[in-house]
Design an enzyme around this catalytic site. Structure first.
Site, short mmCIF file in Angstrom:
data_model
loop_
_atom_site.label_atom_id
_atom_site.label_comp_id
_atom_site.label_asym_id
_atom_site.label_seq_id
_atom_site.Cartn_x
_atom_site.Cartn_y
_atom_site.Cartn_z
N SER A 69 -5.96 12.19 24.67
CA SER A 69 -7.08 11.25 24.60
C SER A 69 -8.28 11.69 25.43
CB SER A 69 -6.62 9.86 25.07
OG SER A 69 -6.18 9.91 26.42
N GLU A 114 4.92 2.35 4.01
CA GLU A 114 3.59 1.75 3.90
C GLU A 114 2.53 2.83 3.69
OE1 GLU A 114 2.91 -2.01 6.32
OE2 GLU A 114 4.29 -0.91 7.64
N ARG A 122 1.95 7.13 1.92
CA ARG A 122 2.04 7.86 0.66
C ARG A 122 3.11 8.94 0.73
NH1 ARG A 122 -1.26 9.05 -3.70
NH2 ARG A 122 -0.87 11.10 -4.62
N GLU A 129 0.81 -1.22 0.00
CA GLU A 129 0.00 0.00 0.00
C GLU A 129 0.84 1.26 0.00
OE1 GLU A 129 -3.24 0.02 -0.51
OE2 GLU A 129 -3.04 -2.15 -0.69
#
Length: 344
Positions: free
Chosen positions: A320, A221, A223, A205
């Site tokens: 978070s 993995e 772009r 990918e």
């Protein structure tokens, strides 16, 4: 003596109108020595400037004879090979690093990049989109789009099938050059004009555009968009992306320094310095508000991400609890898995 920026002999494909669709240069040469440049220039009738000169039997004989006399055995051997072909042949001689004005010039410069003779942003590709034609890339080579239907019908009538792999201006790099020391799981995802550093692995990918790439050992993995350069020892996790800069697309050149990690599905719209980490799923654009934390994890200031562009040893994460984008000093270097990154 003739001084040239680059030269090469190419074999390619033309449509029925005699227009070039693509050109393969087996031995592109950057900054050739003056004697070599003069030898080729004289043999092909070069008149100066940036030229793409169609080769015929007489010119090839002249190249072979002159190259043999001057001791340029590789050029002589290539000319001898070219004489056995009925394919369209061309010599490209570039006096300067100017924007490409022909298909042959464009392909020559893209192959300089993929042969690692120049690094991204170090050769002029201005306007290359307008120069290169959109082509059907098939199992029988490049086909002009207007000629494709007739070719498909002809193949069917002969009990054959033309498989169209893609329709694009840029072919896959590996049909022109496979650089030393790389692994590419899905070759269609690395375009001609990519600079793939020795030690790089591009997973299924992963994607590398033209005028972009890696400078050394990397696991890709995600772009790598056009114009983006990734430093040695940096990893791009699955599904992550880098915001590319094409001609006219902005003045910030996105880059990734050495020993950085972009987590899965992360993204950056700012350049990173060395030893930076971006948490999985976090996309940072230039205007993202970032809470900068001190050594005690207390808020020191709030800035826009562009103010942190190019700085090293930073960890970007999302709180978070409250969702705020935070940045603190990255005290742990990213250690690459040596077995995972082994290419040979």
């Amino acid at each position: 003596m003739t001084q040239l920026y680059g030269l090469g002999l190419g074999v390619g494909t033309q449509n029925k109108k005699g227009e070039w669709l693509e050109v393969f240069f087996p031995q592109p040469t950057l900054n050739p020595e003056a004697t070599l440049a003069q030898t080729l220039a004289t043999a092909v009738g070069y008149e100066g400037g940036n030229q793409a000169i169609t080769l015929d039997a007489d010119k090839l004989n002249a190249i072979e004879a002159a190259a043999t006399e001057q001791g340029f055995s590789e050029l002589a051997a290539l000319a001898a090979q070219f004489k056995t072909s009925s394919r369209p042949l061309v010599a490209v001689l570039l006096a300067e690093d100017a924007a490409p004005t022909s298909v042959a010039e464009g392909y020559f410069k893209l192959q300089l990049l993929s042969h690692r003779l120049v690094k991204p942003h170090n050769t002029n590709l201005t306007g290359v989109f307008g120069v290169l034609p959109n082509v059907a890339w098939t199992n029988v080579g490049a086909i002009d789009l207007e000629e494709l239907p007739a070719r498909q019908l002809e193949a069917r009538l002969n009990g054959e099938t033309i498989s169209v792999d893609c329709v694009d201006k840029f072919p896959k790099m590996t049909n022109y050059v496979v650089p030393k020391g790389v692994r590419i799981a899905h070759t269609a995802r690395v375009r001609l004009g990519a600079y793939v550093g020795e030690g790089t692995t591009v997973m299924h990918e992963g994607f590398i555009n033209f005028n972009a790439g890696t400078l050394g050992t990397s696991m890709v993995e995600g772009r790598i968009s056009a114009g983006v350069v990734v430093g040695n020892g940096s990893d791009l996790g699955g599904g992550c992306s880098t915001m590319g800069t094409l001609s006219g697309g902005g003045n910030i050149i996105i880059s990734v320094g050495e020993e950085c990690l972009l987590g899965a599905n992360a993204g950056i719209g700012i350049p990173l310095g060395d030893r930076c980490t971006v948490e999985s799923g976090l996309y940072i654009t230039a205007g993202t508000k970032v809470a900068v934390l001190d050594d005690k994890n207390q808020l020191a200031e709030t800035v826009k991400a562009r103010d942190l562009a190019g700085k090293s040893d930073l960890l970007f994460r999302r709180n978070s609890v409250n969702g705020a984008v935070e940045c603190k000093t990255n005290k742990t270097a990213i250690a690459l898995n040596e077995e995972l990154h082994a290419n040979n």
